[in-house]
Design an enzyme around this catalytic site. Structure first.
Site, short mmCIF file in Angstrom:
data_model
loop_
_atom_site.label_atom_id
_atom_site.label_comp_id
_atom_site.label_asym_id
_atom_site.label_seq_id
_atom_site.Cartn_x
_atom_site.Cartn_y
_atom_site.Cartn_z
N ASN A 60 0.87 -1.18 0.00
CA ASN A 60 0.00 0.00 0.00
C ASN A 60 0.90 1.23 0.00
O ASN A 60 1.50 1.56 1.02
CB ASN A 60 -0.89 -0.04 1.26
CG ASN A 60 -1.67 1.25 1.44
OD1 ASN A 60 -1.80 2.04 0.51
ND2 ASN A 60 -2.20 1.45 2.64
N LYS A 98 0.14 4.33 -0.31
CA LYS A 98 -0.44 5.56 0.27
C LYS A 98 -0.13 6.74 -0.67
O LYS A 98 -0.15 6.55 -1.87
CB LYS A 98 0.09 5.77 1.70
CG LYS A 98 -0.06 4.49 2.53
CD LYS A 98 0.22 4.66 3.99
CE LYS A 98 0.07 3.31 4.68
NZ LYS A 98 0.20 3.39 6.12
N HIS A 122 -9.29 1.54 4.97
CA HIS A 122 -8.01 1.69 5.66
C HIS A 122 -8.20 2.64 6.84
O HIS A 122 -8.95 3.62 6.74
CB HIS A 122 -6.95 2.23 4.69
CG HIS A 122 -5.57 2.15 5.27
ND1 HIS A 122 -5.12 3.07 6.17
CD2 HIS A 122 -4.60 1.24 5.11
CE1 HIS A 122 -3.88 2.72 6.54
NE2 HIS A 122 -3.55 1.62 5.92
N GLU A 175 -6.47 4.97 7.93
CA GLU A 175 -6.20 6.39 7.64
C GLU A 175 -7.42 7.04 6.99
O GLU A 175 -7.69 8.22 7.21
CB GLU A 175 -4.95 6.50 6.75
CG GLU A 175 -3.69 6.22 7.55
CD GLU A 175 -2.53 5.66 6.75
OE1 GLU A 175 -2.56 5.72 5.51
OE2 GLU A 175 -1.59 5.13 7.38
N GLU A 207 -5.38 -4.80 10.54
CA GLU A 207 -4.37 -3.76 10.72
C GLU A 207 -4.62 -3.00 12.02
O GLU A 207 -5.37 -2.01 12.03
CB GLU A 207 -4.42 -2.78 9.55
CG GLU A 207 -4.09 -3.42 8.22
CD GLU A 207 -3.36 -2.45 7.31
OE1 GLU A 207 -2.32 -2.84 6.76
OE2 GLU A 207 -3.79 -1.29 7.18
N GLY A 267 2.70 2.20 10.68
CA GLY A 267 3.67 3.27 10.52
C GLY A 267 4.41 3.62 11.80
O GLY A 267 5.08 4.64 11.87
N SER A 325 3.53 -2.17 10.18
CA SER A 325 4.98 -2.24 10.38
C SER A 325 5.60 -3.58 9.99
O SER A 325 6.56 -4.02 10.61
CB SER A 325 5.34 -1.90 11.84
OG SER A 325 4.98 -0.55 12.12
#
Ligand code: PGA
Length: 248
Positions: A9, A11, A92, A94, A164, A170, A210
């Site tokens: 991904n 991003k 996701h 985010e 996730e 991250g 991660s």
């Protein structure tokens, strides 16, 4: 079918130009048996579809639930399919966090996708606070049951789930293999309860948060983890190649 999947991904990283260079640097992967998916920004999708070879699949990072209309800035399933894209990440964290994407909207996205015979990687996962207060499974179950509420078991082959945990994305702080395995098993059980044994047994369930070249082998050796969704470590061809060639 239950297959293994290594998905990157990107991003909001890579331009169309650097995306094309990335593909070139990956070289020939025709001996790879697993599914390899790259999710670049929209702007690079079309060129990457044209330039990528088997087994690389190019997928979007998001998609809208309507076919057309006054939805500024959005992209529909049909538009993606028109350029040869057959899959998208949805939900996701985010998107949930920064763009207020809700489970109510996500269930419409899942429905639209399966109606169009389009595949999704649906992301679910708890926050640190939710994990620390012992609610991780309840949160993930609620997300799954709501997001998949409108579909039937004959469409579950179009759904991949990515677990996730938000605190692992991250941050460099991956879930342990045991915690990732335990939640992926719980997700499989939840799918089985809702859609039947076959759906649970055949669904591809990924872990994300991660994942690094140093940690992938252990994760991939867990029985209920069928693959990974990788952000940071998918951006560089060398690191992505190592992920694809994890040790079996
Ligand atoms: P990360 O991102 O690998 O950089 O933690 C994972 C993701 O957000 O899918």
């Amino acid at each position: 079918m239950r297959y293994k999947m290594i998905a990157g991904n990107w991003k909001m990283n890579h331009t169309n130009q650097t995306a094309k260079e990335f593909l070139k640097e990956l070289g020939d992967l025709s001996d790879v048996q697993d599914r390899v998916v790259i999710c670049p920004p929209y702007i690079a999708l079309q060129d990457m579809v044209e330039l990528s070879d088997v087994p690389i699949e190019i997928a979007a990072q998001n998609v809208h639930f309507k076919d057309t209309g006054a939805y500024t800035g959005e992209v529909s399933v049909e538009m993606l399919q028109d350029i040869g894209v057959q899959m998208s990440i949805i939900g996701h964290s985010e998107r949930r966090q920064y763009y207020n994407e809700t489970d109510e909207a996500l269930k419409e996205k899942v429905l639209k996708a399966v109606q169009k015979d389009f595949e999704v990687i649906l992301c679910v996962g708890e926050s640190l606070e939710e994990r620390e207060s012992g609610q991780a499974e309840a949160v993930v179950k609620r997300q799954l049951l709501t997001d998949l509420e409108l579909i039937e078991s004959d469409s579950t082959h179009l759904v991949n789930i990515a677990y996730e945990p938000i605190w692992a994305i991250g941050t460099g702080k991956s879930a342990t293999n045991e915690d990732a395995e335990s939640m992926c098993r719980f997700i499989r059980e939840t799918i089985e309860e809702r859609f039947g044994k076959e759906a649970g047994e055949t669904m591809t369930i990924l872990y994300g948060g991660s994942v690094k070249p140093e940690t992938i082998d252990g994760l991939m050796s867990e029985p209920n983890i069928d693959g990974v969704l990788v952000g940071g470590a998918s951006l560089n061809p060398e690191s992505f190649l190592r992920l694809i060639h994890y040790k079996k």
